[in-house]
Design an enzyme around this catalytic site. Structure first.
Site, PDB file in Angstrom:
ATOM      1  N   GLY A 139      75.928  16.516  95.280  1.00 52.34           N
ATOM      2  CA  GLY A 139      76.776  16.370  94.036  1.00 52.34           C
ATOM      3  C   GLY A 139      76.299  14.821  93.868  1.00 52.34           C
TER       4      GLY A 139
ATOM      5  N   GLU B  54      71.455  17.349  90.328  1.00 51.32           N
ATOM      6  CA  GLU B  54      71.924  16.676  91.583  1.00 51.32           C
ATOM      7  C   GLU B  54      71.347  17.459  93.005  1.00 51.32           C
ATOM      8  OE1 GLU B  54      73.058  13.724  92.330  1.00 51.32           O
ATOM      9  OE2 GLU B  54      73.376  12.886  90.337  1.00 51.32           O
TER      10      GLU B  54
ATOM     11  N   PRO C  49      93.323   8.875  90.063  1.00 51.95           N
ATOM     12  CA  PRO C  49      93.373   7.629  89.199  1.00 51.95           C
ATOM     13  C   PRO C  49      93.398   6.464  89.909  1.00 51.95           C
ATOM     14  CG  PRO C  49      95.428   9.572  88.968  1.00 51.95           C
ATOM     15  CD  PRO C  49      94.423   9.903  90.138  1.00 51.95           C
TER      16      PRO C  49
ATOM     17  N   GLU D 270      69.837  14.473 105.825  1.00 48.99           N
ATOM     18  CA  GLU D 270      69.903  15.529 106.410  1.00 48.99           C
ATOM     19  C   GLU D 270      70.191  16.579 105.518  1.00 48.99           C
ATOM     20  OE1 GLU D 270      68.389  16.704 109.217  1.00 48.99           O
ATOM     21  OE2 GLU D 270      67.900  14.745 109.913  1.00 48.99           O
TER      22      GLU D 270
END
Length: 188
Positions: free
Chosen positions: A69, A85, A106, A134
Protein backbone atom coordinates in the site's frame (compact mmCIF):
# COMPACT_ATOMS: atom_id res chain seq x y z
CA UNK A 1 2.96 20.53 8.62
CA UNK A 2 1.66 23.44 10.66
CA UNK A 3 0.14 26.32 8.67
CA UNK A 4 1.00 29.84 9.82
CA UNK A 5 0.38 31.77 6.60
CA UNK A 6 -2.46 31.80 4.09
CA UNK A 7 -1.84 29.40 1.23
CA UNK A 8 -3.79 31.71 -1.06
CA UNK A 9 -2.48 35.24 -0.37
CA UNK A 10 0.38 34.79 2.14
CA UNK A 11 -1.20 36.79 5.01
CA UNK A 12 -0.52 35.54 8.57
CA UNK A 13 -3.42 33.30 9.71
CA UNK A 14 -5.50 34.09 12.78
CA UNK A 15 -7.64 31.87 14.99
CA UNK A 16 -11.42 32.22 14.47
CA UNK A 17 -14.41 30.20 15.58
CA UNK A 18 -15.80 28.56 12.43
CA UNK A 19 -18.45 25.85 12.64
CA UNK A 20 -18.05 25.66 16.41
CA UNK A 21 -14.28 24.95 16.19
CA UNK A 22 -11.26 27.18 16.51
CA UNK A 23 -9.68 27.22 13.07
CA UNK A 24 -6.86 29.08 11.38
CA UNK A 25 -8.29 31.53 8.86
CA UNK A 26 -7.00 34.36 6.74
CA UNK A 27 -8.05 37.88 7.83
CA UNK A 28 -7.63 39.14 4.22
CA UNK A 29 -9.37 36.52 2.07
CA UNK A 30 -11.73 33.54 2.46
CA UNK A 31 -9.02 30.89 3.06
CA UNK A 32 -9.58 28.53 6.00
CA UNK A 33 -7.01 25.93 7.03
CA UNK A 34 -9.29 22.93 7.67
CA UNK A 35 -6.55 20.64 8.95
CA UNK A 36 -3.80 18.28 7.94
CA UNK A 37 -4.91 14.98 6.39
CA UNK A 38 -3.24 11.95 4.90
CA UNK A 39 -5.06 9.25 2.92
CA UNK A 40 -3.41 5.86 2.71
CA UNK A 41 -4.49 2.82 0.70
CA UNK A 42 -3.81 -0.85 1.33
CA UNK A 43 -4.35 -4.01 -0.73
CA UNK A 44 -5.50 -7.49 0.21
CA UNK A 45 -4.62 -9.81 -2.68
CA UNK A 46 -5.20 -13.55 -2.44
CA UNK A 47 -3.71 -16.23 -4.67
CA UNK A 48 -3.83 -20.00 -4.07
CA UNK A 49 -5.13 -19.54 -0.49
CA UNK A 50 -2.24 -17.18 0.33
CA UNK A 51 -2.07 -13.41 0.81
CA UNK A 52 0.43 -10.99 -0.71
CA UNK A 53 2.72 -9.41 1.92
CA UNK A 54 5.75 -7.15 1.74
CA UNK A 55 8.53 -6.51 4.25
CA UNK A 56 9.14 -2.80 4.81
CA UNK A 57 12.75 -1.62 4.52
CA UNK A 58 12.01 1.94 5.65
CA UNK A 59 10.33 3.50 8.65
CA UNK A 60 7.61 3.57 9.66
CA UNK A 61 7.44 -0.18 10.13
CA UNK A 62 10.95 -1.11 9.00
CA UNK A 63 11.32 -4.90 9.21
CA UNK A 64 7.59 -5.57 9.54
CA UNK A 65 5.58 -7.60 7.07
CA UNK A 66 2.53 -5.67 5.84
CA UNK A 67 0.01 -5.72 3.05
CA UNK A 68 1.20 -3.58 0.12
CA UNK A 69 0.00 0.00 0.00
CA UNK A 70 0.90 3.64 0.17
CA UNK A 71 -0.58 7.08 -0.23
CA UNK A 72 -2.86 8.59 -2.84
CA UNK A 73 -1.58 11.27 -5.19
CA UNK A 74 -3.38 14.64 -5.38
CA UNK A 75 -5.04 14.12 -8.79
CA UNK A 76 -5.18 10.31 -8.85
CA UNK A 77 -8.39 8.37 -8.22
CA UNK A 78 -7.97 6.05 -5.21
CA UNK A 79 -8.63 2.98 -7.37
CA UNK A 80 -5.63 3.87 -9.53
CA UNK A 81 -3.54 4.71 -6.44
CA UNK A 82 -3.79 1.23 -4.96
CA UNK A 83 -3.21 -0.54 -8.30
CA UNK A 84 -0.11 1.66 -8.81
CA UNK A 85 1.21 1.09 -5.27
CA UNK A 86 0.89 -2.70 -5.56
CA UNK A 87 2.63 -2.72 -8.95
CA UNK A 88 5.43 -0.42 -7.73
CA UNK A 89 6.13 -2.36 -4.53
CA UNK A 90 5.68 -5.92 -5.81
CA UNK A 91 5.46 -6.10 -9.61
CA UNK A 92 2.01 -7.69 -9.25
CA UNK A 93 -0.80 -6.54 -11.57
CA UNK A 94 -4.15 -6.38 -9.82
CA UNK A 95 -7.67 -5.00 -10.08
CA UNK A 96 -9.92 -3.49 -7.40
CA UNK A 97 -12.90 -5.61 -6.35
CA UNK A 98 -14.11 -3.30 -3.58
CA UNK A 99 -13.39 -1.59 -0.29
CA UNK A 100 -13.60 -3.89 2.74
CA UNK A 101 -12.11 -1.86 5.60
CA UNK A 102 -11.56 1.73 6.62
CA UNK A 103 -9.08 2.89 9.24
CA UNK A 104 -9.29 6.22 11.04
CA UNK A 105 -6.43 7.66 13.14
CA UNK A 106 -7.10 11.27 14.24
CA UNK A 107 -3.91 13.06 15.37
CA UNK A 108 -1.70 15.99 14.22
CA UNK A 109 -1.93 14.55 10.71
CA UNK A 110 -5.34 12.85 10.54
CA UNK A 111 -4.68 9.51 8.81
CA UNK A 112 -7.46 7.73 6.92
CA UNK A 113 -6.62 4.25 5.59
CA UNK A 114 -8.76 2.62 2.88
CA UNK A 115 -8.31 -1.15 2.44
CA UNK A 116 -9.18 -2.69 -0.92
CA UNK A 117 -9.98 -6.30 -1.71
CA UNK A 118 -8.05 -6.85 -4.93
CA UNK A 119 -8.06 -9.46 -7.68
CA UNK A 120 -4.68 -10.95 -8.58
CA UNK A 121 -4.12 -10.66 -12.35
CA UNK A 122 -0.50 -11.60 -13.05
CA UNK A 123 3.12 -11.38 -12.02
CA UNK A 124 5.56 -12.84 -9.53
CA UNK A 125 6.31 -10.91 -6.34
CA UNK A 126 9.43 -8.79 -6.88
CA UNK A 127 10.26 -6.26 -4.13
CA UNK A 128 11.11 -2.77 -5.34
CA UNK A 129 14.18 -2.69 -3.00
CA UNK A 130 13.31 0.93 -2.21
CA UNK A 131 10.27 0.69 0.08
CA UNK A 132 10.20 -3.10 0.47
CA UNK A 133 13.01 -5.67 0.52
CA UNK A 134 10.89 -8.86 0.34
CA UNK A 135 7.53 -9.76 -1.18
CA UNK A 136 5.57 -12.97 -1.46
CA UNK A 137 2.34 -14.86 -0.95
CA UNK A 138 1.90 -16.39 2.52
CA UNK A 139 -0.65 -18.53 4.34
CA UNK A 140 -1.95 -17.75 7.83
CA UNK A 141 0.22 -20.64 9.02
CA UNK A 142 3.31 -19.05 7.38
CA UNK A 143 2.47 -15.75 9.08
CA UNK A 144 2.67 -17.29 12.56
CA UNK A 145 6.48 -17.24 12.44
CA UNK A 146 6.78 -13.88 10.66
CA UNK A 147 7.09 -10.37 12.12
CA UNK A 148 3.68 -9.24 10.78
CA UNK A 149 2.27 -5.82 11.74
CA UNK A 150 -0.79 -6.11 14.00
CA UNK A 151 -3.11 -4.30 11.57
CA UNK A 152 -1.94 -6.50 8.68
CA UNK A 153 -2.54 -9.63 10.75
CA UNK A 154 -6.12 -8.46 11.42
CA UNK A 155 -6.67 -7.58 7.75
CA UNK A 156 -5.29 -10.96 6.65
CA UNK A 157 -7.85 -12.72 8.84
CA UNK A 158 -10.57 -10.67 7.14
CA UNK A 159 -9.23 -11.64 3.68
CA UNK A 160 -9.03 -15.34 4.57
CA UNK A 161 -12.69 -15.26 5.64
CA UNK A 162 -13.49 -14.73 1.94
CA UNK A 163 -15.52 -11.54 2.37
CA UNK A 164 -17.98 -10.14 -0.12
CA UNK A 165 -16.67 -7.32 -2.23
CA UNK A 166 -17.77 -4.78 0.41
CA UNK A 167 -18.22 -1.32 -1.06
CA UNK A 168 -17.98 -1.41 -4.83
CA UNK A 169 -17.37 1.34 -7.35
CA UNK A 170 -20.60 2.80 -8.69
CA UNK A 171 -20.27 2.93 -12.47
CA UNK A 172 -22.90 5.70 -12.68
CA UNK A 173 -22.57 7.96 -9.63
CA UNK A 174 -25.42 10.45 -9.35
CA UNK A 175 -23.06 13.40 -8.94
CA UNK A 176 -21.76 14.49 -12.33
CA UNK A 177 -18.44 16.04 -11.32
CA UNK A 178 -15.43 15.20 -13.50
CA UNK A 179 -13.31 12.60 -11.71
CA UNK A 180 -15.84 12.03 -8.91
CA UNK A 181 -15.94 8.47 -7.63
CA UNK A 182 -18.52 6.79 -5.42
CA UNK A 183 -18.29 3.47 -3.60
CA UNK A 184 -21.47 1.98 -2.24
CA UNK A 185 -23.04 -1.22 -1.02
CA UNK A 186 -24.40 -3.23 -3.92
CA UNK A 187 -28.03 -4.33 -3.74
CA UNK A 188 -28.63 -8.04 -3.38
Amino acid sequence: MEAHYCLSCGQRLEIRSIGGENRKACPSCSFVFWGNYSIGVGALIMKDEKILLVRRCQDPGKGLWTNPGGYIEQYEPIEKSIVREVLEETGISSRVNGIIALGDLPRDVHNVYIVFLMEYLEGQPQPDKDEVDEAGFFSLNDMESMNVADLTRRLAHIAFQKPSHGLMADSKPMISLPGYGLYRVQCL
